[in-house]
Design an enzyme around this catalytic site. Structure first.
Site, PDB file in Angstrom:
ATOM      1  N   LYS A  52       0.805  -1.269   0.217  1.00 38.42           N
ATOM      2  CA  LYS A  52      -0.016  -0.045   0.056  1.00 38.42           C
ATOM      3  C   LYS A  52       1.019   1.315  -0.030  1.00 38.42           C
ATOM      4  O   LYS A  52       0.680   2.339  -0.552  1.00 38.42           O
ATOM      5  CB  LYS A  52      -0.977  -0.028   1.322  1.00 38.42           C
ATOM      6  N   GLN A  96      -4.846  -1.903   9.090  1.00 40.08           N
ATOM      7  CA  GLN A  96      -4.570  -3.309   8.569  1.00 40.08           C
ATOM      8  C   GLN A  96      -5.101  -4.339   9.548  1.00 40.08           C
ATOM      9  O   GLN A  96      -4.974  -4.407  10.679  1.00 40.08           O
ATOM     10  CB  GLN A  96      -3.096  -3.282   8.253  1.00 40.08           C
ATOM     11  N   ASP A 119     -11.433   2.329   3.370  1.00 40.49           N
ATOM     12  CA  ASP A 119     -11.439   0.682   3.174  1.00 40.49           C
ATOM     13  C   ASP A 119     -12.924   0.503   2.872  1.00 40.49           C
ATOM     14  O   ASP A 119     -13.334  -0.721   2.546  1.00 40.49           O
ATOM     15  CB  ASP A 119     -10.978   0.009   4.446  1.00 40.49           C
TER      16      ASP A 119
END
Ligand code: NAD
Length: 278
Positions: A52, A96, A119
């Protein structure tokens, strides 16, 4: 001959388009920053986080890294997120997953401000998707829609079957196909006659998390098959939820594993980061 949908190529196209947009935004004095929080030392998480960061660097998005110890309390993690919610320099916040067992993931997701939820996991983002309002969309299913559209595959009016009903793939996938005017069925572990249901599909999206479970007996001749699954077999080779070699003669288009859906997830995360400022 089946079309092999090239996720690597399409994700690169998207990243290049985003890079141009970010350069233009920078010209207007607008910078984009993504805060990435990792808790603990899970090696898979470290790989994802690094990928990322690399994508951010490529596109010109600033990535702010917060690597917190495995032992951090839930309270301290939530505090950190609240601090980033308030920080005007931060456009997106990504935590995460998975998190250590003593931390409640739902609480963490709910603490992220919806306008920074790149997200697309916050209940407000999911709710907005379900009623057709603007909001961040979960990256993997959003990537599947891009793969279909950019491969010239029509969704409107098609029978779409999604196998899997997880919150991050199956359910948002079904909602997105519906938004594109597909006729959508969600199948899952309790579906009766799964093969019959799958065989209705003009577009079959498979997210069951079971290596090579879907063979040609689940496929209507000429269907488009999107394989979201990702597994490593005994020889350390990657494979999907679909038995690619068995179905390839029966499909009109298919995503390979690797190189299909996988690369799209990060591209769509980057897309969410850019739209957070737009
Ligand atoms: P999950 O385990 O949360 O959900 C799996 C779903 O499949 C469940 O809803 C379950 O009802 C259904 N299912 C399980 N067994 C079944 C069966 N025998 N018949 C019918 N349905 C069945 O998994 P997930 O998070 O949705 O991920 C699915 C797969 O996609 C996994 O392989 C995962 O690694 C992969 N994945 C890939 C990406 C990517 O970027 N490519 C992102 C997320 C997930």
């Amino acid at each position: 001959m089946a079309l092999i949908i090239d996720g690597k190529k399409i994700s690169k196209e998207i990243k290049d388009e985003l890079k141009e947009k970010v350069t233009a935004l920078k010209g207007e004095g607008k910078n984009i920053a993504l805060a990435v929080i990792q808790v603990g030392e899970d090696p898979a998480s470290s790989v994802y986080v690094n990928n990322k960061k690399k994508a951010c660097e490529y596109i010109g998005i600033e990535s702010l890294s917060f690597h917190l110890p495995e032992t951090i309390t839930e309270e301290d993690l939530l505090e950190k997120i609240k601090e980033l919610n308030q920080d005007e320099k931060v456009n997106g916040i990504l935590v995460q997953l998975p998190l250590p067992k003593h931390i409640d993931e739902d609480k963490v997701i709910k603490t992220i401000a919806p306008e920074k939820d790149v997200d697309g996991f916050h209940p407000q983002s999911v709710g907005a998707l379900s009623i057709g309002q603007k909001g961040f969309v979960s990256c993997t299913p959003a990537g599947v829609i891009q793969l279909l559209k950019r491969s010239g595959i029509e969704i409107a009016g098609k029978e779409c079957v999604v196998i899997g009903r997880s919150n991050i793939v199956g359910k948002p996938m079904a909602l997105l196909l519906l938004r594109e005017n597909g006729t959508v069925t969600i199948a899952h572990s309790r579906t009766a006659n799964l093969k019959e249901v799958a065989k209705r599909a003009d577009i079959l999206v498979v997210a069951v998390g079971k290596p090579k479970m879907i063979d040609s007996s689940y496929i209507k001749e000429g269907a488009v098959v999107i394989d979201v699954g990702i597994h490593r077999n005994e020889e350390n080779k990657l494979c999907g939820d679909v038995d690619y070699d068995d179905v390839i003669e029966h499909v009109s288009a298919i995503t390979p594993v690797p190189g299909g859906v996988g690369p799209m997830t990060i591209a769509m995360l980057m897309n969410n980061c850019v739209s957070s400022i737009e």
